[in-house]
Enzyme design. Sequence first.
Site, PDB file in Angstrom:
ATOM      1  N   GLU A   1     -28.990  -8.708 -36.318  1.00 53.34           N
ATOM      2  CA  GLU A   1     -28.685  -9.173 -37.775  1.00 53.34           C
ATOM      3  C   GLU A   1     -28.873 -10.691 -37.690  1.00 53.34           C
ATOM      4  O   GLU A   1     -28.562 -11.458 -36.714  1.00 53.34           O
ATOM      5  CB  GLU A   1     -27.224  -8.958 -37.665  1.00 53.34           C
TER       6      GLU A   1
ATOM      7  N   GLU B   1     -29.401  -2.100 -45.504  1.00 53.50           N
ATOM      8  CA  GLU B   1     -27.933  -1.789 -45.170  1.00 53.50           C
ATOM      9  C   GLU B   1     -26.911  -1.823 -46.145  1.00 53.50           C
ATOM     10  O   GLU B   1     -26.590  -2.951 -46.708  1.00 53.50           O
ATOM     11  CB  GLU B   1     -27.617  -2.354 -43.926  1.00 53.50           C
TER      12      GLU B   1
ATOM     13  N   GLY C   1     -19.069  -1.861 -35.193  1.00 53.90           N
ATOM     14  CA  GLY C   1     -18.848  -2.798 -34.111  1.00 53.90           C
ATOM     15  C   GLY C   1     -17.285  -2.668 -33.712  1.00 53.90           C
ATOM     16  O   GLY C   1     -16.912  -1.966 -32.760  1.00 53.90           O
TER      17      GLY C   1
ATOM     18  N   ASP D   1     -21.104  -7.461 -30.592  1.00 58.01           N
ATOM     19  CA  ASP D   1     -20.534  -8.800 -30.651  1.00 58.01           C
ATOM     20  C   ASP D   1     -19.471  -9.235 -30.105  1.00 58.01           C
ATOM     21  O   ASP D   1     -19.408 -10.236 -29.392  1.00 58.01           O
ATOM     22  CB  ASP D   1     -20.700  -9.248 -32.152  1.00 58.01           C
ATOM     23  N   HIS D   2     -18.444  -8.369 -30.390  1.00 59.25           N
ATOM     24  CA  HIS D   2     -17.141  -8.497 -29.869  1.00 59.25           C
ATOM     25  C   HIS D   2     -17.037  -8.485 -28.488  1.00 59.25           C
ATOM     26  O   HIS D   2     -15.999  -9.078 -27.919  1.00 59.25           O
ATOM     27  CB  HIS D   2     -16.360  -7.646 -30.401  1.00 59.25           C
TER      28      HIS D   2
ATOM     29  N   ARG E   1     -21.232 -18.030 -32.088  1.00 64.11           N
ATOM     30  CA  ARG E   1     -19.872 -17.837 -31.614  1.00 64.11           C
ATOM     31  C   ARG E   1     -19.753 -16.718 -30.824  1.00 64.11           C
ATOM     32  O   ARG E   1     -18.747 -16.702 -30.061  1.00 64.11           O
ATOM     33  CB  ARG E   1     -19.088 -17.828 -32.849  1.00 64.11           C
ATOM     34  N   HIS E   2     -20.626 -15.773 -30.786  1.00 61.45           N
ATOM     35  CA  HIS E   2     -20.649 -14.670 -29.845  1.00 61.45           C
ATOM     36  C   HIS E   2     -21.860 -14.377 -29.086  1.00 61.45           C
ATOM     37  O   HIS E   2     -22.061 -14.847 -27.900  1.00 61.45           O
ATOM     38  CB  HIS E   2     -20.074 -13.212 -30.468  1.00 61.45           C
TER      39      HIS E   2
ATOM     40  N   THR F   1     -16.020 -12.635 -40.267  1.00 63.14           N
ATOM     41  CA  THR F   1     -17.194 -11.973 -40.078  1.00 63.14           C
ATOM     42  C   THR F   1     -18.024 -12.136 -41.276  1.00 63.14           C
ATOM     43  O   THR F   1     -17.694 -12.355 -42.292  1.00 63.14           O
ATOM     44  CB  THR F   1     -16.543 -10.578 -39.775  1.00 63.14           C
ATOM     45  N   THR F   2     -19.277 -10.990 -41.407  1.00 58.47           N
ATOM     46  CA  THR F   2     -20.011 -11.177 -42.452  1.00 58.47           C
ATOM     47  C   THR F   2     -19.075 -10.612 -43.731  1.00 58.47           C
ATOM     48  O   THR F   2     -18.556  -9.545 -43.719  1.00 58.47           O
ATOM     49  CB  THR F   2     -21.213 -10.116 -42.353  1.00 58.47           C
TER      50      THR F   2
ATOM     51  N   ARG G   1     -25.833 -15.865 -34.429  1.00 56.39           N
ATOM     52  CA  ARG G   1     -25.293 -16.634 -35.434  1.00 56.39           C
ATOM     53  C   ARG G   1     -25.889 -17.966 -35.230  1.00 56.39           C
ATOM     54  O   ARG G   1     -26.080 -18.304 -34.202  1.00 56.39           O
ATOM     55  CB  ARG G   1     -23.687 -16.599 -35.644  1.00 56.39           C
TER      56      ARG G   1
ATOM     57  N   HIS H   1     -25.626  -9.812 -33.776  1.00 59.88           N
ATOM     58  CA  HIS H   1     -25.872 -10.652 -34.615  1.00 59.88           C
ATOM     59  C   HIS H   1     -25.853 -12.270 -34.063  1.00 59.88           C
ATOM     60  O   HIS H   1     -24.930 -12.804 -33.576  1.00 59.88           O
ATOM     61  CB  HIS H   1     -24.564 -10.727 -35.482  1.00 59.88           C
TER      62      HIS H   1
ATOM     63  N   HIS I   1     -20.114  -1.879 -42.061  1.00 60.00           N
ATOM     64  CA  HIS I   1     -18.998  -2.871 -42.112  1.00 60.00           C
ATOM     65  C   HIS I   1     -17.616  -2.086 -42.217  1.00 60.00           C
ATOM     66  O   HIS I   1     -17.513  -1.407 -43.202  1.00 60.00           O
ATOM     67  CB  HIS I   1     -19.196  -3.795 -43.182  1.00 60.00           C
TER      68      HIS I   1
ATOM     69  N   ASN J   1     -22.650  -2.105 -32.486  1.00 57.28           N
ATOM     70  CA  ASN J   1     -22.648  -3.611 -32.456  1.00 57.28           C
ATOM     71  C   ASN J   1     -21.754  -4.262 -31.356  1.00 57.28           C
ATOM     72  O   ASN J   1     -20.567  -3.941 -31.219  1.00 57.28           O
ATOM     73  CB  ASN J   1     -22.055  -4.139 -33.813  1.00 57.28           C
TER      74      ASN J   1
HETATM   75  N1  PXP Z   1     -23.360  -4.256 -40.481  1.00 54.28           N
HETATM   76  C1  PXP Z   1     -23.291  -5.629 -40.679  1.00 54.28           C
HETATM   77  C2  PXP Z   1     -24.538  -6.316 -41.279  1.00 54.28           C
HETATM   78  C3  PXP Z   1     -22.312  -6.504 -40.174  1.00 54.28           C
HETATM   79  O1  PXP Z   1     -22.388  -7.958 -40.187  1.00 54.28           O
HETATM   80  C4  PXP Z   1     -21.355  -6.125 -39.163  1.00 54.28           C
HETATM   81  C5  PXP Z   1     -20.467  -7.014 -38.743  1.00 54.28           C
HETATM   82  O2  PXP Z   1     -20.777  -7.600 -37.656  1.00 54.28           O
HETATM   83  C6  PXP Z   1     -21.483  -4.678 -39.018  1.00 54.28           C
HETATM   84  C7  PXP Z   1     -22.241  -3.814 -39.746  1.00 54.28           C
HETATM   85  C8  PXP Z   1     -20.128  -3.800 -38.287  1.00 54.28           C
HETATM   86  O3  PXP Z   1     -18.863  -4.116 -38.769  1.00 54.28           O
HETATM   87  P1  PXP Z   1     -17.789  -3.915 -38.036  1.00 54.28           P
HETATM   88  O4  PXP Z   1     -17.710  -4.630 -36.905  1.00 54.28           O
HETATM   89  O5  PXP Z   1     -16.566  -3.836 -39.215  1.00 54.28           O
HETATM   90  O6  PXP Z   1     -18.082  -2.207 -37.594  1.00 54.28           O
END
Ligand code: PXP
Length: 238
Positions: free
Chosen positions: A69, A150, A212, A8-9, A48-49, A99-100, A44, A42, A190, A6
């Site tokens: 996502e 997931e 991520g 996003d960051h 935001r990202h 975050t989610t 959103r 993701h 996650h 992921n």
């Molecule tokens: N899976 C989903 C559905 C998420 O929303 C996220 C966070 O964006 C992740 C996985 C990845 O989580 P992390 O950034 O904690 O690895």
Amino acid sequence: MRFCLNVDHIATLRNARGENQPDPVTVALIAEQSGVDGIVVHLREDRRHINERDLRLLRELVTTKLDLEMAAVPDIINIACDVLPELATIVPEKRLELTTEGGLNVIDNIEQISSAIKQLHAAGIAVSLFIEPDINQINAAAEIQADLIELHTGHYANAATEDEQLDELERVRLAARHAKKLGLGVNAGHGLDYQNIKQFIEVQDIDEVSIGHAVIARAVMVGIKEAVDEMKRILRRV
Ligand code: PXP
């Protein structure tokens, strides 16, 4: 176990300065060259990202798999049906969350989620539902024709004690086995990191993890020395 990254960051960091760097699209391509099995973003509602420019470029350039996502809301469903990621992962979305925060409640939102799945399927997109390792939620996901689930691993990752972590791992193990019996593909994610992944890989029936934060944070740690050295070389004119 396949590994999807992921990014996003990377976009969060870019957006902090309102500039173009670091570019999540470039990072995604380097990650692909380094061997990840897919790229996750993701989009959103508050952008935001990741933004639409990132998503569309990723769609053009990602050759492994693009996992989008998204919330099950009309605007985002329309974008997904236009962009055509290989996979849409439906997640709950709250504006104020960092975050989610947890899995979807498929049972309580069955009409909305089922309708989103139908629209995404009509566009040829496979659909995954991000849910807790809960048998009833898994049954509901199968009932409305999700292709995959997931499993939310946040409780496993954030467990306060070793016993609690083992209990959470067992929940994930049983949930994954149940989902597989129903013919669902099983992803997980996650809060997975370089420590807690070591036990996690022992869980059977999980096809893929989505990670991520830990990997992006690690990239800074392992990259900072090279970045400093490069600047020092320029300053020393060597
Ligand atoms: N899976 C989903 C559905 C998420 O929303 C996220 C966070 O964006 C992740 C996985 C990845 O989580 P992390 O950034 O904690 O690895």
